[in-house]
Design a protein around this motif. Structure first.
Motif, PDB file in Angstrom:
ATOM      1  N   UNK A 139      10.822   7.380  12.576  1.00  0.00           N
ATOM      2  CA  UNK A 139      10.251   7.911  11.328  1.00  0.00           C
ATOM      3  C   UNK A 139       9.049   7.062  10.904  1.00  0.00           C
ATOM      4  N   UNK A 140       7.933   7.704  10.567  1.00  0.00           N
ATOM      5  CA  UNK A 140       6.749   6.965  10.112  1.00  0.00           C
ATOM      6  C   UNK A 140       7.017   6.377   8.725  1.00  0.00           C
ATOM      7  N   UNK A 141       6.425   5.202   8.522  1.00  0.00           N
ATOM      8  CA  UNK A 141       6.668   4.488   7.257  1.00  0.00           C
ATOM      9  C   UNK A 141       5.392   4.420   6.421  1.00  0.00           C
ATOM     10  N   UNK A 142       5.536   4.819   5.171  1.00  0.00           N
ATOM     11  CA  UNK A 142       4.387   4.847   4.259  1.00  0.00           C
ATOM     12  C   UNK A 142       4.595   3.819   3.144  1.00  0.00           C
ATOM     13  N   UNK A 143       3.558   3.038   2.899  1.00  0.00           N
ATOM     14  CA  UNK A 143       3.575   2.083   1.788  1.00  0.00           C
ATOM     15  C   UNK A 143       2.874   2.724   0.584  1.00  0.00           C
ATOM     16  N   UNK A 144       3.587   2.776  -0.538  1.00  0.00           N
ATOM     17  CA  UNK A 144       3.024   3.347  -1.773  1.00  0.00           C
ATOM     18  C   UNK A 144       2.816   2.191  -2.752  1.00  0.00           C
ATOM     19  N   UNK A 145       1.548   1.919  -3.087  1.00  0.00           N
ATOM     20  CA  UNK A 145       1.221   0.769  -3.932  1.00  0.00           C
ATOM     21  C   UNK A 145       0.673   1.248  -5.271  1.00  0.00           C
ATOM     22  N   UNK A 146       1.295   0.760  -6.328  1.00  0.00           N
ATOM     23  CA  UNK A 146       0.830   1.063  -7.686  1.00  0.00           C
ATOM     24  C   UNK A 146       0.312  -0.226  -8.316  1.00  0.00           C
ATOM     25  N   UNK A 147      -0.889  -0.159  -8.871  1.00  0.00           N
ATOM     26  CA  UNK A 147      -1.509  -1.340  -9.455  1.00  0.00           C
ATOM     27  C   UNK A 147      -1.180  -1.541 -10.927  1.00  0.00           C
ATOM     28  N   UNK A 148      -2.033  -2.305 -11.611  1.00  0.00           N
ATOM     29  CA  UNK A 148      -1.740  -2.771 -12.961  1.00  0.00           C
ATOM     30  C   UNK A 148      -1.536  -1.650 -13.977  1.00  0.00           C
ATOM     31  N   UNK A 149      -0.579  -1.908 -14.846  1.00  0.00           N
ATOM     32  CA  UNK A 149      -0.228  -1.053 -15.991  1.00  0.00           C
ATOM     33  C   UNK A 149       0.502   0.235 -15.606  1.00  0.00           C
ATOM     34  N   UNK A 150       0.638   0.490 -14.325  1.00  0.00           N
ATOM     35  CA  UNK A 150       1.332   1.717 -13.919  1.00  0.00           C
ATOM     36  C   UNK A 150       2.844   1.565 -14.065  1.00  0.00           C
ATOM     37  N   UNK A 151       3.297   0.325 -14.228  1.00  0.00           N
ATOM     38  CA  UNK A 151       4.719   0.116 -14.556  1.00  0.00           C
ATOM     39  C   UNK A 151       5.058   0.691 -15.932  1.00  0.00           C
ATOM     40  N   UNK A 152       4.035   0.922 -16.753  1.00  0.00           N
ATOM     41  CA  UNK A 152       4.273   1.421 -18.116  1.00  0.00           C
ATOM     42  C   UNK A 152       4.122   2.936 -18.235  1.00  0.00           C
ATOM     43  N   UNK A 153       4.017   3.614 -17.113  1.00  0.00           N
ATOM     44  CA  UNK A 153       3.890   5.074 -17.172  1.00  0.00           C
ATOM     45  C   UNK A 153       5.074   5.657 -17.947  1.00  0.00           C
ATOM     46  N   UNK A 154       4.775   6.700 -18.709  1.00  0.00           N
ATOM     47  CA  UNK A 154       5.799   7.268 -19.602  1.00  0.00           C
ATOM     48  C   UNK A 154       5.526   6.841 -21.033  1.00  0.00           C
ATOM     49  N   UNK A 155       5.157   5.537 -21.168  1.00  0.00           N
ATOM     50  CA  UNK A 155       4.817   4.999 -22.502  1.00  0.00           C
ATOM     51  C   UNK A 155       3.307   4.874 -22.659  1.00  0.00           C
TER      52      UNK A 155
END
Ligand code: DQA
Length: 144
Positions: free
Chosen positions: A1-17
């Motif tokens: 199975x191919x492996x994909x790295x999904x990287x989220x940068x700054x402030x995206x931890x606060x999505x929703x708020x």
């Protein structure tokens, strides 16, 4: 199975708020779950990473040299000025899809420039969380 790295940068931890009128009401966990499900349906396994630190993002991208077949990257505001992240993507030589929830070209002028775009396979912006779904589909098209 191919492996994909999904990287989220700054402030995206606060999505929703964070500015839901721009970025929507879904949390990062909601978005990752949707990417994971789409990836599984395409035969891709996804590993998720979020950091508010440039160096952490760079070190994770380096791992893609050995460990991953492709990258989905929302570098947040680093998109607009991080030559260091740009250089990391360039050195890894794996397909990298640049993603944005918002249409960066329709917003503040400083967001119109992406210094990472020239070293990415392509850019998807403006479709909210669906930008990530389009990105994983694009990768499945490239990685197989
Ligand atoms: C963003 C757009 C950037 O300009 C901003 O700094 C972000 C999020 C997006 O997903 O729309 O943090 O990358």
């Amino acid at each position: 199975m191919k492996k994909i790295l999904v990287v989220h940068g700054p402030n995206l931890d606060l999505l929703g708020k964070r500015e839901p009128e721009i970025y929507g009401h879904e949390t990062l966990a909601d978005i990752n779950a949707a990417i994971e499900a789409e990836g599984a349906s395409l035969g891709l396994s996804c590993v998720f990473f979020q950091s508010n630190y440039e160096g952490g993002i760079i070190e994770k991208i380096h791992e893609a040299m050995e460990d991953y077949d492709g990258i989905i990257l929302n570098a947040g505001a680093y998109t607009h000025y991080s030559y260091a992240i740009r250089d990391a993507i360039a050195v890894v030589k794996k397909p990298c899809i640049e993603v944005h929830l918002s249409n960066i070209h329709a917003r503040d002028e400083f967001r119109h420039t992406s210094v990472i775009a020239p070293v990415c396979t392509g850019q998807i912006a403006g479709f909210g969380s669906y930008s990530y779904i389009l990105a994983i589909r694009a990768l499945s098209h490239l990685c197989i």
